[in-house]
Design a protein around this motif. Structure first.
Motif, short mmCIF file in Angstrom:
data_model
loop_
_atom_site.label_atom_id
_atom_site.label_comp_id
_atom_site.label_asym_id
_atom_site.label_seq_id
_atom_site.Cartn_x
_atom_site.Cartn_y
_atom_site.Cartn_z
N SER A 159 0.70 -1.19 0.02
CA SER A 159 -0.03 -0.10 -0.02
C SER A 159 0.77 1.20 0.05
O SER A 159 0.49 2.28 -0.39
N GLU A 181 3.48 5.79 -5.39
CA GLU A 181 2.23 6.80 -5.37
C GLU A 181 1.78 6.92 -4.11
O GLU A 181 1.28 8.17 -3.87
N ARG A 231 -3.35 6.96 -16.60
CA ARG A 231 -3.22 7.31 -15.39
C ARG A 231 -3.58 8.73 -15.23
O ARG A 231 -3.25 9.60 -16.01
N VAL A 279 -6.81 4.67 -12.51
CA VAL A 279 -5.87 4.16 -13.75
C VAL A 279 -6.98 3.33 -14.71
O VAL A 279 -7.69 2.43 -14.21
N GLN A 293 -10.56 3.30 -13.40
CA GLN A 293 -10.72 2.66 -11.98
C GLN A 293 -9.88 3.36 -11.06
O GLN A 293 -8.82 3.62 -11.04
N GLU A 319 -7.57 3.51 -8.07
CA GLU A 319 -6.68 2.69 -7.43
C GLU A 319 -6.20 3.04 -5.95
O GLU A 319 -5.88 2.31 -5.06
N LEU A 320 -6.28 4.59 -5.68
CA LEU A 320 -5.73 4.94 -4.44
C LEU A 320 -6.35 6.15 -4.05
O LEU A 320 -6.74 6.98 -5.10
N ARG A 366 -6.61 1.95 -0.61
CA ARG A 366 -6.01 1.13 -1.87
C ARG A 366 -6.72 0.01 -2.28
O ARG A 366 -7.35 -0.89 -1.64
N LYS A 367 -7.20 0.12 -3.62
CA LYS A 367 -8.07 -0.93 -4.36
C LYS A 367 -7.55 -2.41 -4.01
O LYS A 367 -6.42 -2.60 -4.09
#
Length: 275
Positions: A11, A15, A139, A166, A169, A171-172, A197-198
């Motif tokens: 995690s 990023e 992204r 991304v 979707q 992601e974070l 976080r996904k």
């Protein structure tokens, strides 16, 4: 509900590290602005919503982090420099705040840009970098530098929000609320950051220390323990409809928790929609 939990190393990707650092610095900047905000430090956008030096400076500060670490990524922000380029005083204040944010903002030793000064041109360009139209591929970072501007102006709840998307979707996500109780809405200690976080879950931590707690919710909540988390502004929340729904469900009256911004979603995520 929450429990102490070591944050999975996956995690804390680059990023996540950059996002958390940028949002914490933006929180420190915006909180400083909120404490000293004056009437002449806001403008009004065409949609009539107020914008403060805090919005503009925080978007620039966050974007500068993203542009340095992920120069190929797109950014979608809330603000642009149209008004700023026509207002010398406001522009000077934003430049000052961004550089103070890097100089004074708490960060881990050796963090990127420590001691660096940015020019007016770099700061304005960073704000305008958030003008990408977005899309469903690649992204994309989305920034809401001050969510809950009216609450911010009232010196109440607001949030600094950043997400990485991304290929369409999420992601974070990082959500920080400088005026929200660290462990509960009634906690005297203020300032909490939420990280999700996904596929891995979500956590909270004090803004001032990296002590993460994993968040979880019970499978069900009795109607007698439910409370609505809704906006202060009636234009942002159907208070009357929600009261009627509550009556049908047997939710006790006058238990709604009303606050500005996405702070309410942080409260929901840590179980405060059920007593």
């Amino acid at each position: 509900m929450s429990s102490s939990h070591k944050l999975p190393i996956s995690s804390m990707t680059k990023e996540a590290q950059v996002a958390v650092l940028a949002v914490i610095r933006a929180c420190q900047l915006t909180k400083s602005v909120q404490n000293t905000l004056t009437v002449d430090e806001k403008v009004t956008k065409p949609d009539k919503s107020p914008v403060t030096v805090g919005d503009l400076a925080a978007q620039s500060l966050i974007s500068l982090h993203l542009l340095d670490s992920f120069p190929e990524d797109k950014i979608v922000g809330e603000e642009d420099t149209t008004e700023l380029r026509q207002n010398d005083g406001l522009r000077s204040k934003v430049v000052q705040l961004v550089n103070e944010g890097f100089a004074k903002g708490r960060a881990e030793p050796g963090a990127w840009s420590e001691g660096k000064t940015f020019s007016e041109s770099e700061i304005l360009s960073a704000i305008d970098a958030g003008s990408d139209a977005g899309g469903g591929t690649g992204r994309l970072w989305t920034i809401d530098p001050i969510d809950g501007t009216l609450g911010f102006l009232r010196k109440e709840q607001y949030a600094v929000c950043l997400a990485l998307i991304v290929d369409g979707q999420v992601e974070l996500g990082v959500l920080a609320c400088p005026n929200l109780g660290t462990n509960s809405v009634d906690d005297e200690a203020k300032g909490v950051l939420f990280l999700a976080r996904k596929g891995e879950g979500s956590w909270s931590r004090p803004i001032e220390s990296a002590e993460y707690k994993q968040l979880s919710l019970p499978a069900s909540i009795p109607s007698s323990s439910i409370r609505f988390l809704e906006s202060v502004e009636s234009g942002h929340s159907a208070h009357g409809i929600q009261a009627r729904i509550g009556a049908l469900l047997g939710v006790p009256e006058n238990t709604s928790l009303r606050m500005d911004s996405q702070a309410k979603y942080g409260c929901l995520g840590r179980g405060e929609g059920g007593a």
